[in-house]
Design a protein around this motif. Sequence first.
Motif, mmCIF file in Angstrom:
data_model
loop_
_atom_site.group_PDB
_atom_site.id
_atom_site.type_symbol
_atom_site.label_atom_id
_atom_site.label_comp_id
_atom_site.label_asym_id
_atom_site.label_seq_id
_atom_site.Cartn_x
_atom_site.Cartn_y
_atom_site.Cartn_z
ATOM 1 N N GLN A 207 0.826 -1.212 0.000
ATOM 2 C CA GLN A 207 0.000 0.000 0.000
ATOM 3 C C GLN A 207 0.856 1.255 0.000
ATOM 4 O O GLN A 207 0.376 2.324 0.322
ATOM 5 C CB GLN A 207 -0.880 0.017 1.233
ATOM 6 C CG GLN A 207 -1.842 -1.132 1.253
ATOM 7 C CD GLN A 207 -2.313 -1.365 2.653
ATOM 8 O OE1 GLN A 207 -1.990 -2.375 3.273
ATOM 9 N NE2 GLN A 207 -3.074 -0.411 3.169
ATOM 10 N N CYS A 208 2.109 1.105 -0.304
ATOM 11 C CA CYS A 208 3.011 2.262 -0.322
ATOM 12 C C CYS A 208 3.779 2.216 -1.622
ATOM 13 O O CYS A 208 4.802 1.553 -1.701
ATOM 14 C CB CYS A 208 3.949 2.223 0.888
ATOM 15 S SG CYS A 208 4.945 3.713 1.061
ATOM 16 N N PRO A 209 3.303 2.862 -2.695
ATOM 17 C CA PRO A 209 2.240 3.862 -2.670
ATOM 18 C C PRO A 209 0.831 3.275 -2.674
ATOM 19 O O PRO A 209 0.607 2.174 -3.157
ATOM 20 C CB PRO A 209 2.460 4.591 -4.001
ATOM 21 C CG PRO A 209 2.971 3.516 -4.909
ATOM 22 C CD PRO A 209 3.862 2.685 -4.040
ATOM 23 N N SER A 210 -0.109 4.067 -2.140
ATOM 24 C CA SER A 210 -1.515 3.901 -2.478
ATOM 25 C C SER A 210 -1.764 4.772 -3.698
ATOM 26 O O SER A 210 -1.222 5.870 -3.797
ATOM 27 C CB SER A 210 -2.414 4.388 -1.342
ATOM 28 O OG SER A 210 -2.373 3.488 -0.269
ATOM 29 N N VAL A 211 -2.576 4.276 -4.617
ATOM 30 C CA VAL A 211 -2.917 5.034 -5.818
ATOM 31 C C VAL A 211 -4.429 4.968 -5.982
ATOM 32 O O VAL A 211 -4.993 3.864 -5.969
ATOM 33 C CB VAL A 211 -2.232 4.434 -7.074
ATOM 34 C CG1 VAL A 211 -2.569 5.245 -8.308
ATOM 35 C CG2 VAL A 211 -0.719 4.352 -6.880
ATOM 36 N N PHE A 212 -5.062 6.118 -6.083
ATOM 37 C CA PHE A 212 -6.520 6.152 -6.248
ATOM 38 C C PHE A 212 -6.866 6.969 -7.469
ATOM 39 O O PHE A 212 -6.438 8.121 -7.576
ATOM 40 C CB PHE A 212 -7.196 6.801 -5.037
ATOM 41 C CG PHE A 212 -6.975 6.052 -3.772
ATOM 42 C CD1 PHE A 212 -7.625 4.859 -3.530
ATOM 43 C CD2 PHE A 212 -6.100 6.547 -2.819
ATOM 44 C CE1 PHE A 212 -7.407 4.155 -2.358
ATOM 45 C CE2 PHE A 212 -5.881 5.845 -1.647
ATOM 46 C CZ PHE A 212 -6.536 4.650 -1.415
ATOM 47 N N THR A 213 -7.645 6.398 -8.357
ATOM 48 C CA THR A 213 -8.032 7.182 -9.527
ATOM 49 C C THR A 213 -9.537 7.161 -9.736
ATOM 50 O O THR A 213 -10.186 6.134 -9.530
ATOM 51 C CB THR A 213 -7.288 6.696 -10.791
ATOM 52 O OG1 THR A 213 -7.582 7.608 -11.848
ATOM 53 C CG2 THR A 213 -7.712 5.305 -11.199
ATOM 54 N N GLY A 214 -10.061 8.311 -10.086
ATOM 55 C CA GLY A 214 -11.455 8.421 -10.496
ATOM 56 C C GLY A 214 -12.457 8.250 -9.379
ATOM 57 O O GLY A 214 -12.102 8.072 -8.213
#
Lengths: 392, 392
Positions: A207-214
């Motif tokens: 989760q490192c990075p976490s990436v969130f799109t849209g």
Amino acid sequence: MQQEKITQTLKLLNELDIDCWMIVEKESEILSDPVIDFVLGTGLVWLSFLLFFKSGEKYAILGNLDKEKIDRMNIFDAVYPYMNSPREDLLGILKKHNPRQIALNYSSDSPTADGLTYGKYLSLIGLLKDSDFEKRFISSETLISKLRGRKSKEEISRIKKAIEVTLNIYSKISTHIKPGFSEKQVAAFIGQERENFGLQPSWEAEQCPSVFTGPQESGAHSGPTNKRLERGHVFNIDFGVIYEQYCSDLQRTWYILEENQQDPPPVVIQGFVTIVESIRRAFEALKPGVQGIEIDRIAREYITSKGYDEYPHALGHQVGRSSHDGGALLAPDWERYGKLPFIPLEAGQVFTIEPRLYLENHGVVTIEEMVLITPEGSEWLSDPQTEIYLIK
Amino acid sequence: MQQEKITQTLKLLNELDIDCWMIVEKESEILSDPVIDFVLGTGLVWLSFLLFFKSGEKYAILGNLDKEKIDRMNIFDAVYPYMNSPREDLLGILKKHNPRQIALNYSSDSPTADGLTYGKYLSLIGLLKDSDFEKRFISSETLISKLRGRKSKEEISRIKKAIEVTLNIYSKISTHIKPGFSEKQVAAFIGQERENFGLQPSWEAEQCPSVFTGPQESGAHSGPTNKRLERGHVFNIDFGVIYEQYCSDLQRTWYILEENQQDPPPVVIQGFVTIVESIRRAFEALKPGVQGIEIDRIAREYITSKGYDEYPHALGHQVGRSSHDGGALLAPDWERYGKLPFIPLEAGQVFTIEPRLYLENHGVVTIEEMVLITPEGSEWLSDPQTEIYLIK
């Protein structure tokens, strides 16, 4: 660094007027008190007691097989090894010094000050039976909070390096990431960049990075998925690295332009500037003596005053050897935060400021900066994001 | 593997007639319950409760930001996210199921079953006030001991791989290490070999391997020094690697021949064969149902009957995801071992056997083997050392 922290410990015992601090450790490889890293930097095997007295004396009681290793470190005035039981040495030292308070590492609010397991606590009670030392137990929460919170120059300098690397990696996103990439592909790119620096992630790698799109339902603690970056969406990344034991924790937000679009639509700009302004207002209010709840309220109320929902978490937390370092918190008065929002801030503490808001058809807008509390106010450790980054 | 352990958990709740097992977790990055790795394999941020019922139901109560990640794992019948406090969901589930016992992870004896910190325990007490659930708390020590101790085929197979790599590295010592090398140089050689396999050490790298040469005061838990290997001395190494989460932990002993010497002197041979025979006798006695204290006594009394001092530690411990895995122990009745020497052994457990003795002018003679308890007795996991290795 370790010597620095031990000197700080003895000063804090005097400042807080605590006669004795006792760390109880056992089988560090299985579960270690988080503070052991600061004062010892190595593990212990059998049930062990590290005692620090306000008067300056420092003792260790430990299993005979750990003796030589700890002797070599030259930290303690005396090291008492045992083969059968630590009882006699423990009672002997406590009776000799007769401390009014014995601070132990337990805290319902602050995990960094909660290294004493319930089993070790019961062992301690058993060893001290037929004495009244149990009545002198207090929580070391404030002591550990200050020990971890008040950063030295060296600690700040390491955090700055971790931030520098993180922002360097973020600066490559706009040129390397294209619409159609999945969240996982973005994460893989960042993971590779991080490995090029030879550094570990600030929290668990998945989760490192976490990436969130849209548009989404996702919370901030889930890992990247196969969801793809689409034009017209915002996406954000939460990431950090550990540089010589010290963490960074930063978020940035991008907008993926539509074909032939030069700028994000006004609704996205509006959301973004609201976040920037909420961070600026929180930053301006930061100074020693203020409570975290006041800082959280400034950002939270600014965001809701603009018609957005409030963020479902705290505004910011401390950062140090852990990306979620303990003690004072910039948080609302919710039960789960206990008394942490009410602890007055102190110079030397490093905080994140990380509000967010949600745009129905676009996604989550969020920025996470890192700041240092100074004697007069605060200063940026991260170069703040003031414009939304664009992906063409 | 994780599904295997969850199935095993539900079986064990029935076998032990425990209505409910509750794991309390918070900020895993700072301090994680050692059992979380088995049943969840990922961390949690806010105060969280994982509940396993004898009837087969499994629930998670956790912070809203952790929800999606845990949902995706499909472990639980229901996941209850909270923003403000977990109180309502926790009381709701407990009232509905009304368990007679609630097993919690605390143990004075076994660190692997002692993941509940005192602060989290106090949080739990606070959340449950005005109910009588606190009176139903029991220790999960036996449950966790069996969960970690009874290894599946897959677990055994991983441990065997870890052993294979360790013995492979040991096999190179006699040809690569020469008199005059320092303990640190020996450790560096082993560290390099381990890295060639791409594996991590079984315990903290600074002491894995431990290397001891010649006459000394050193205990078994200190790291290698600048002391040099001299002719006429014995030296030994304690080392292990982690293969897909599972550890090895093995010791071997070498003798450094004098110039023109073909064999070690009789006093060294005598010490070495005493260790080999004490291990063989302990091994022969291992079977389900026997107490560890009986096995320890066999080796300990054999060694003292030959005129040597007894070893100042336990004969052997379990090995699994930790190199010192919890539960039943092959140990004497010393206070520090609590009740662990009296727990009956079970098939599926993996133990070390590691007696040692000291030779005044030569050094420490010790061997550490790894064995599996079978339904009928025991079997070697490591190919036992039966002759002292020689360095020319």
